[in-house]
Design a protein around this motif. Structure first.
Motif, mmCIF file in Angstrom:
data_model
loop_
_atom_site.group_PDB
_atom_site.id
_atom_site.type_symbol
_atom_site.label_atom_id
_atom_site.label_comp_id
_atom_site.label_asym_id
_atom_site.label_seq_id
_atom_site.Cartn_x
_atom_site.Cartn_y
_atom_site.Cartn_z
ATOM 1 N N GLY A 1 6.386 7.724 -2.750
ATOM 2 C CA GLY A 1 6.376 8.318 -4.090
ATOM 3 C C GLY A 1 5.235 7.929 -5.006
ATOM 4 O O GLY A 1 5.292 8.211 -6.200
ATOM 5 N N GLU A 2 4.184 7.303 -4.459
ATOM 6 C CA GLU A 2 3.057 6.922 -5.330
ATOM 7 C C GLU A 2 2.415 8.158 -5.926
ATOM 8 O O GLU A 2 2.165 8.235 -7.127
ATOM 9 N N GLU A 3 2.166 9.140 -5.066
ATOM 10 C CA GLU A 3 1.472 10.354 -5.514
ATOM 11 C C GLU A 3 2.348 11.206 -6.439
ATOM 12 O O GLU A 3 1.853 12.081 -7.123
ATOM 13 N N CYS A 4 3.651 10.962 -6.422
ATOM 14 C CA CYS A 4 4.564 11.723 -7.288
ATOM 15 C C CYS A 4 4.762 11.024 -8.629
ATOM 16 O O CYS A 4 5.649 11.397 -9.396
ATOM 17 N N LEU B 1 -8.013 8.279 4.223
ATOM 18 C CA LEU B 1 -8.496 7.207 3.348
ATOM 19 C C LEU B 1 -7.428 6.892 2.295
ATOM 20 O O LEU B 1 -7.174 5.737 1.975
ATOM 21 N N ASP B 2 -6.799 7.959 1.774
ATOM 22 C CA ASP B 2 -5.771 7.812 0.728
ATOM 23 C C ASP B 2 -4.403 8.165 1.295
ATOM 24 O O ASP B 2 -3.998 9.310 1.237
ATOM 25 N N ASN B 3 -3.630 7.269 1.883
ATOM 26 C CA ASN B 3 -3.915 5.869 1.963
ATOM 27 C C ASN B 3 -3.457 5.311 3.313
ATOM 28 O O ASN B 3 -2.903 4.209 3.391
ATOM 29 N N ALA B 4 -3.650 6.136 4.392
ATOM 30 C CA ALA B 4 -3.373 5.577 5.721
ATOM 31 C C ALA B 4 -4.211 4.322 5.904
ATOM 32 O O ALA B 4 -3.783 3.356 6.543
ATOM 33 N N LEU C 1 -3.389 -2.398 -1.897
ATOM 34 C CA LEU C 1 -4.498 -1.762 -1.181
ATOM 35 C C LEU C 1 -4.358 -0.248 -1.309
ATOM 36 O O LEU C 1 -3.325 0.317 -0.927
ATOM 37 N N ASP C 2 -5.354 0.387 -1.879
ATOM 38 C CA ASP C 2 -5.336 1.845 -1.997
ATOM 39 C C ASP C 2 -6.741 2.369 -1.700
ATOM 40 O O ASP C 2 -7.680 2.031 -2.404
ATOM 41 N N MET C 3 -6.861 3.160 -0.664
ATOM 42 C CA MET C 3 -8.137 3.700 -0.215
ATOM 43 C C MET C 3 -9.084 2.557 0.177
ATOM 44 O O MET C 3 -10.137 2.381 -0.409
ATOM 45 N N VAL C 4 -8.660 1.790 1.174
ATOM 46 C CA VAL C 4 -9.437 0.619 1.598
ATOM 47 C C VAL C 4 -9.871 0.820 3.051
ATOM 48 O O VAL C 4 -9.281 0.270 3.971
ATOM 49 N N ALA D 1 0.870 -1.175 0.000
ATOM 50 C CA ALA D 1 0.000 0.000 0.000
ATOM 51 C C ALA D 1 0.906 1.223 0.000
ATOM 52 O O ALA D 1 2.000 1.169 0.572
ATOM 53 N N HIS D 2 0.466 2.309 -0.639
ATOM 54 C CA HIS D 2 1.346 3.483 -0.586
ATOM 55 C C HIS D 2 1.163 4.230 0.723
ATOM 56 O O HIS D 2 0.055 4.440 1.189
ATOM 57 N N LEU D 3 2.323 4.568 1.300
ATOM 58 C CA LEU D 3 2.363 5.258 2.588
ATOM 59 C C LEU D 3 2.313 6.772 2.387
ATOM 60 O O LEU D 3 1.858 7.510 3.252
HETATM 61 ZN ZN LIG Z 1 -3.869 6.493 -3.272
#
Ligand SMILES: [Zn+2]
Length: 497
Positions: A355-358, A321-324, A383-386, A305-307
């Motif tokens: 770096g997912e959002e980048c 939610l995105d993405n804690a 898992l993203d926004m789960v 999952a992206h931190l």
């Molecule tokens: Zn996300």
């Protein structure tokens, strides 16, 4: 004859004893999953979304603190480090921009009564500061250039016949075509924010207002170019002052696929207060629970999952939610997997991506610098926004029933929520998740999700805080991950192909 009877009785006794032991084992597992509570979920989500971590913008000090926090949890729980030099952290280059305050966006025009009007817009209701904007003030006339695309080979140019030198541009995010058209691949290169910004610079613009009102660090930085994101309300003001209807013009471009650039009346001012950190590094956080089978332990199930989130734009963007949510679902499952009375035969690799959002930097770095060879990876589960809703989902799971059935079984036997599944689709458009990066690189990959009864989603917004979560579904996701991963790890009929 008597001998046979004794054998039969003995067999019955042994098998009922074995199933009795299995029952005890199952009871132990259920009790273990019950140690995951809403309280634990909320506690971790609150820490991850706290001021201290400053919105976890990848590469920033706040993000690095959050990565250290995950590493400290893994260490405490006995999850083995798999990062650089015996640590949990796998470093990669990740420049970032600090945004000191939300700046300003204003619009000056003459209305139908020949009156001078100045509108100052509000963040986050009407605009968002550019996450990678240069620092400074710009003022200029406005030109609308549709989707900001120059694609001569597709017979489409939003800049055709209009001079935008020294102007502030107004353009859309995305493509003027839908993702399901047959030749979508030819359009994909034009879908990238990086492309659109570079194209605007190449045409001599001094800045731009991007019609996509959200925080977004997946944009290039250029110290000489100032920009901000605007919503439809601001675009409406500008089009109305020019005697045009924004929605109609946009729809016409999409319908006819004919660009329609024109000068908007009035001037805009954009102010941004930023600092660039070009040499900064970010990291993935990687931990392993090693399998106990001497051979199967060389095979690995990856769950990630992206931190990172989108930082702070003068207001904290907590990224709950995105993405804690995805991170907390996985680490709570990791905690109980590390203590499980039933041990996994295969190994389980946990990756919290940076770096997912980048622009999917962490997952891309991982697939190029893997910890296990690709042929030993059973699958990658993303898992993203789960963490919002009442139902569970396995998006793409139908394509890998030999793996996903262990999660469906976990739900049927223990969780008992509604569950949706779908087939995996090839990634034809711009990849948008870490899972897509694995799919494009030839891994089996599917996503665990939540669905049904979803509360309002504040995507890349200051209101994406802990209140945006549904903790009871997160508890169940974590429990499903525990049973599902153990099922896959201990399935001796499963072959990696
Ligand atoms: Zn996300």
């Amino acid at each position: 004859m008597i001998g046979k009877k004794y054998v039969l009785v003995a067999v019955l006794l042994i098998s009922s004893f074995l199933s009795f032991c299995q029952d005890i084992e199952k009871q132990k597992q259920i009790r273990l999953t019950q140690t995951i509570t809403e309280k634990e979920i909320i506690e971790y989500a609150t820490i991850l979304t706290s001021k201290e971590f400053d919105g976890r913008l990848s590469g920033s000090p706040g993000y690095m603190k959050s990565a250290q926090w995950i590493a400290s949890k893994f260490e405490k729980w006995g999850v083995k480090p798999m990062g650089d030099n015996g640590s949990y952290l796998q470093y990669f280059d990740n420049a970032y921009t600090k945004v000191f305050d939300s700046g300003n966006v204003s619009y000056q025009f003459i209305d139908e009564n020949e009156k001078n009007i100045e509108k100052n817009y509000r963040f986050p209701e009407e605009y968002f500061p550019g996450q990678n904007s240069g620092s400074g003030n710009i003022e200029g006339e406005l030109v609308y250039v549709g989707f900001g695309i120059s694609a001569p080979e597709l017979g489409y140019d939003d800049y055709a016949g209009i001079d935008v030198r020294g102007k502030i541009l107004v353009f859309e995010s995305g493509l003027p075509v839908k993702g399901n058209i047959p030749d979508i691949e030819r359009w994909v290169p034009y879908d990238y924010h990086q492309y659109k910004f570079k194209n605007a610079i190449a045409h001599g613009a001094i800045g731009w207002l991007y019609i996509s009102k959200l925080a977004n660090p997946n944009t290039p930085y250029n110290k000489d170019f100032v920009y901000a994101h605007i919503g439809d309300e601001v675009a409406n003001d500008m089009f109305n002052a020019s005697g045009k209807n924004y929605k109609e013009i946009r729809e016409e471009i999409v319908k006819n696929l004919i660009p329609n650039p024109f000068v908007l009346r009035g001037k805009a001012r954009i102010n941004a207060n930023t600092q660039r950190f070009e040499d900064s590094k970010s990291c993935n956080v990687i931990g392993l629970i090693e399998g106990i089978d001497p051979i199967l332990k060389n095979e690995v199930i990856i769950i990630g999952a992206h931190l990172d989130a989108v930082g702070n734009l003068g207001k904290l963007l907590p990224g709950a939610l995105d993405n804690a949510s995805g991170v907390v679902d996985i680490i709570t499952a990791a905690r109980i997997l590390a203590q499980s009375p039933v041990k996994p035969k295969r190994s389980i690799l946990f990756i919290m991506f940076g770096g997912e959002e980048c622009g999917l930097l962490g997952s891309t770095f991982y697939v190029n610098n893997p910890k296990f060879p690709k042929e030993k990876v059973v699958c990658m589960i993303n898992l993203d926004m789960v963490g919002n809703g009442t139902g569970l989902a396995l998006w793409g799971g139908e394509s890998f029933p030999e793996i996903s059935r262990h999660f469906t079984d976990a739900n049927t036997n223990y969780i008992k929520r509604t569950m949706k599944t779908s087939e995996a689709r090839p990634v034809k458009t711009r990849p948008r998740t870490d899972g897509a990066v694995f799919t494009m690189n030839g891994f089996k990959s599917f996503a665990i999700g939540t669905t049904d009864g979803v509360k309002t989603v504040y995507y890349h917004h200051p209101l994406d805080n802990v209140d945006a979560l549904t903790p009871d579904i997160m508890v169940d996701v974590a429990r499903m991950i525990y049973f599902g991963l153990l099922g896959v790890a201990n399935d001796e009929t499963l072959q990696i192909k």
